[in-house]
Write a protein that holds these residues in place. Sequence first.
Motif, mmCIF file in Angstrom:
data_model
loop_
_atom_site.group_PDB
_atom_site.id
_atom_site.type_symbol
_atom_site.label_atom_id
_atom_site.label_comp_id
_atom_site.label_asym_id
_atom_site.label_seq_id
_atom_site.Cartn_x
_atom_site.Cartn_y
_atom_site.Cartn_z
ATOM 1 N N UNK A 4 1.015 -1.195 0.113
ATOM 2 C CA UNK A 4 -0.069 0.156 0.191
ATOM 3 C C UNK A 4 0.759 1.296 -0.005
ATOM 4 N N UNK A 5 2.016 1.175 0.504
ATOM 5 C CA UNK A 5 3.060 2.144 0.804
ATOM 6 C C UNK A 5 4.520 1.710 0.791
ATOM 7 N N UNK A 6 5.307 2.736 0.874
ATOM 8 C CA UNK A 6 6.739 2.563 1.044
ATOM 9 C C UNK A 6 7.280 2.111 2.142
ATOM 10 N N UNK A 7 6.353 2.854 3.387
ATOM 11 C CA UNK A 7 6.851 2.900 4.777
ATOM 12 C C UNK A 7 5.282 2.551 5.468
ATOM 13 N N UNK A 8 5.554 2.070 6.722
ATOM 14 C CA UNK A 8 4.362 1.873 7.833
ATOM 15 C C UNK A 8 3.875 3.224 7.985
ATOM 16 N N UNK A 9 4.699 4.200 8.108
ATOM 17 C CA UNK A 9 4.190 5.643 8.512
ATOM 18 C C UNK A 9 3.083 6.130 7.663
ATOM 19 N N UNK A 10 3.486 5.928 6.326
ATOM 20 C CA UNK A 10 2.701 6.376 5.169
ATOM 21 C C UNK A 10 1.398 5.641 5.353
ATOM 22 N N UNK A 11 1.440 4.045 5.416
ATOM 23 C CA UNK A 11 0.122 3.566 5.568
ATOM 24 C C UNK A 11 -0.655 3.667 6.509
ATOM 25 N N UNK A 12 -0.082 4.073 7.899
ATOM 26 C CA UNK A 12 -0.717 4.742 9.129
ATOM 27 C C UNK A 12 -1.414 6.056 8.763
ATOM 28 N N UNK A 13 -0.655 6.915 7.945
ATOM 29 C CA UNK A 13 -1.362 8.097 7.630
ATOM 30 C C UNK A 13 -2.556 7.823 6.900
ATOM 31 N N UNK A 14 -2.388 6.986 5.642
ATOM 32 C CA UNK A 14 -3.570 6.758 4.859
ATOM 33 C C UNK A 14 -4.758 6.235 5.797
#
Length: 361
Positions: A108-118
């Motif tokens: 879904x993203x390149x990082x876990x942080x980006x996935x959590x933001x989404x």
Amino acid sequence: MTGTTGTPGTPLRVGLVGYGLAGSVFHAPLIAATEGLALDTVVTSNPERQEQARAEFPDVRVAAVPDELFDRAGDLDLIVIASPNKTHVPLATAALKAGLPVVVDKPVAGTAAEARELAALAEERGLLLSVFQNRRWDNDFLTLRKLIADGELGDVWRFESRFERWRPQPKGGWRESGDPAEIGGLLYDLGSHVVDQALALFGPAASVYAESDIRRPGAETDDDTFIALTHANGVRSHLYVSATAAQLGPRFRVLGSKAGYVKYGLDPQEAALKGGRRPGPDWGLEPESLWGRVGSGESPLTGGGRPEPTLPGDYPAYYAAVAKALLDGGPNPVTALEAAAALEVLEAARRSARDGVAVTL
């Protein structure tokens, strides 16, 4: 969370962004086969793929850029993002801000942080955000999950999972690009599958160790990677993803306190979809000759154990669950937070391989 604008009794209208391998082989056929969903628009700027989409789905609209979808967000009920990895976060963000539920191909993203933001954005907007982790509906995975639930293996001690190929020449394209922005390489491609399966079966990882290599001449990113997880419950997962395996190992080798399960061969659904077959009767079945074996004390290759009938693979179940989530408020089949947990493992694996140390989560 729904966020749909569909009229009761009419299918939800789906916009599909991307018509390469993921879009044309997996998403479009599965969407079209799902009751309650209708493939409305395909977005691709490639003229050949535009013609392919029209040939395969004569009623579909074709758009050249995603903005054409967002400009008519009120006419759609779901956006599916099957475009290159680096576009997943910006496109999912734009879709959610346009008020549309979203399915995103993995990762879904390149990082876990980006996935959590989404995930936070979707929660804030009250919209479904689901991640296409189709390998949870592989035939061997469904069979293994049932064996574990039924206690056939006892306490699982070690889970070995292999997604191996023999591709001695790089194919090129963004999946094999060395540019970090492309989020290419096997760690994030096939690794997304094997890590998600391990976490789905055995829960969160406490530590991660990995070895990652670039083996092939001319290759720019990892093509031979090993990941070892120690789960919080003590299970150890050994996960292999490779494009350089001259001899393929078992897809699964699972060792428990009572018995083990060994299964060779890949789930047949991807090959069926690539070959033009569509979900229907006998979908996802494999011949008895490919069944795995359950037993103890002897190799399955010398007759040890008993054949274990493989459950049918069921990729259509993913989109059926998405439709149910949108229409009836059913559960999200794969949440962005689950995907973030897998990305946390992949990020740790990259650090471990780079620094030569185990990473504690």
